[in-house]
Design a protein around this motif. Sequence first.
Motif, short mmCIF file in Angstrom:
data_model
loop_
_atom_site.label_atom_id
_atom_site.label_comp_id
_atom_site.label_asym_id
_atom_site.label_seq_id
_atom_site.Cartn_x
_atom_site.Cartn_y
_atom_site.Cartn_z
N ARG A 77 -110.11 -10.66 14.19
CA ARG A 77 -110.41 -11.65 13.02
C ARG A 77 -110.81 -10.68 11.98
NH1 ARG A 77 -114.73 -15.44 15.48
NH2 ARG A 77 -115.17 -13.46 16.32
N GLN A 78 -111.22 -9.44 12.31
CA GLN A 78 -111.47 -8.32 11.44
C GLN A 78 -110.34 -7.40 11.22
OE1 GLN A 78 -115.57 -6.50 11.84
NE2 GLN A 78 -115.86 -7.85 13.31
N ASN A 79 -109.76 -7.09 10.07
CA ASN A 79 -108.59 -6.26 10.00
C ASN A 79 -109.06 -4.71 10.16
OD1 ASN A 79 -106.18 -5.72 9.33
ND2 ASN A 79 -106.37 -5.82 7.22
N TRP A 80 -109.59 -4.44 11.32
CA TRP A 80 -110.04 -3.13 11.71
C TRP A 80 -108.62 -2.12 12.06
CZ3 TRP A 80 -108.62 -0.64 16.13
CH2 TRP A 80 -108.07 -1.36 17.22
N VAL A 81 -107.57 -2.71 12.53
CA VAL A 81 -106.26 -1.67 12.71
C VAL A 81 -105.99 -1.10 11.36
CG1 VAL A 81 -104.15 -1.89 13.26
CG2 VAL A 81 -105.67 -3.10 14.86
N HIS A 82 -105.83 -1.88 10.42
CA HIS A 82 -105.44 -1.51 9.08
C HIS A 82 -106.45 -0.41 8.35
CE1 HIS A 82 -103.65 -1.56 5.07
NE2 HIS A 82 -104.77 -1.61 4.50
N ARG A 83 -107.66 -0.88 8.53
CA ARG A 83 -108.60 0.00 7.97
C ARG A 83 -108.73 1.49 9.03
NH1 ARG A 83 -112.13 -4.55 8.10
NH2 ARG A 83 -113.29 -3.58 9.89
N HIS A 84 -108.58 1.46 10.19
CA HIS A 84 -108.60 2.74 11.06
C HIS A 84 -107.39 3.48 10.64
CE1 HIS A 84 -111.75 1.64 14.34
NE2 HIS A 84 -112.02 1.29 13.31
N TRP A 85 -106.25 3.00 10.46
CA TRP A 85 -104.87 3.59 10.33
C TRP A 85 -104.87 4.31 8.93
CZ3 TRP A 85 -102.39 6.19 13.42
CH2 TRP A 85 -101.11 6.80 13.15
N ARG A 86 -105.47 3.46 7.96
CA ARG A 86 -105.26 3.91 6.49
C ARG A 86 -106.44 5.31 6.74
NH1 ARG A 86 -103.76 1.20 1.86
NH2 ARG A 86 -104.49 3.35 1.00
N THR A 87 -107.62 5.14 7.21
CA THR A 87 -108.35 6.03 7.25
C THR A 87 -108.00 7.31 7.84
OG1 THR A 87 -110.53 4.74 7.43
CG2 THR A 87 -110.97 6.84 8.02
N LEU A 88 -107.48 7.26 8.95
CA LEU A 88 -106.46 8.32 9.72
C LEU A 88 -105.54 8.95 8.69
CD1 LEU A 88 -106.16 7.30 13.39
CD2 LEU A 88 -107.83 8.78 12.57
N GLN A 89 -104.80 8.09 8.12
CA GLN A 89 -103.74 8.58 7.11
C GLN A 89 -104.49 9.49 6.27
OE1 GLN A 89 -101.74 4.72 6.37
NE2 GLN A 89 -99.95 5.58 6.84
N THR A 90 -105.51 8.78 5.31
CA THR A 90 -106.21 9.69 4.43
C THR A 90 -106.82 10.89 4.79
OG1 THR A 90 -106.46 7.39 3.18
CG2 THR A 90 -108.04 9.24 2.37
N ALA A 91 -107.44 10.79 5.86
CA ALA A 91 -108.28 11.98 6.14
C ALA A 91 -107.27 13.17 7.07
CB ALA A 91 -109.03 11.63 7.68
#
Length: 225
Positions: A77-91
């Motif tokens: 229900r929390q959109n953690w997959v998107h957040r984790h992947w965007r963080t990995l892409q940015t980092a």
Amino acid sequence: MSTVLFELPYCPPAAFFAQLLTADRLLLERHEHYHKQTYRNRCLVLTAQGVQPLTVPVVDGNRSEKVSIDALEIDYRQNWVHRHWRTLQTAYGNSSFFEYYADYFHDIFVSKPDRLFELNLALLQLLLRCLRLPLAVEFTGEWRPSYPPGIVLDRRDWLSPKSLPDTASGAGLRQPYRQCFGAGFVPGLSVLDLLFAVGPAAGQLLLPAPLTGGEPYAPSAGLSI
């Protein structure tokens, strides 16, 4: 045959894998209750803003410590997959080897395993292949609070986000490597930081740790990597 016992973490730090260099088997604890604020559902990555934790949310988090680890469900229900992947892409998007490995990790994230244990196991199997650590992976058949001295090295809760190493050697690394951000080396990060920086050479930077302690163990079920 030497065996090291760990809980099953989420993209663990390099020190986890350094312990495996001197082992023949990795024994994963499958009969514990979930522990909050540990590497079981979080990892640490380095961003332009500094060290950032990535946490996988679990269903009914307030009661999660009463749930068996292999039954604990992920909260989508929390959109953690998107957040984790965007963080990995940015980092790590500009690191030398992010694009080399990105699709393999992305496929696991978007497959959305129901349970935390499934997600962590899929990521661990991939990391073992990336680091070229072809040891057997097996599971405990029952809960045991401790292991007397012997062949099994009990490393459950040995690693903690609350007690990070001060040096590269303390983090299970032979030497510092060039990270994406900052002038000084930051130890204790997820092994993803190492992998995306140096690629196939990542396993060669791990510092082997002596395997001592525990007792002989005959696992009831397992799989080979």
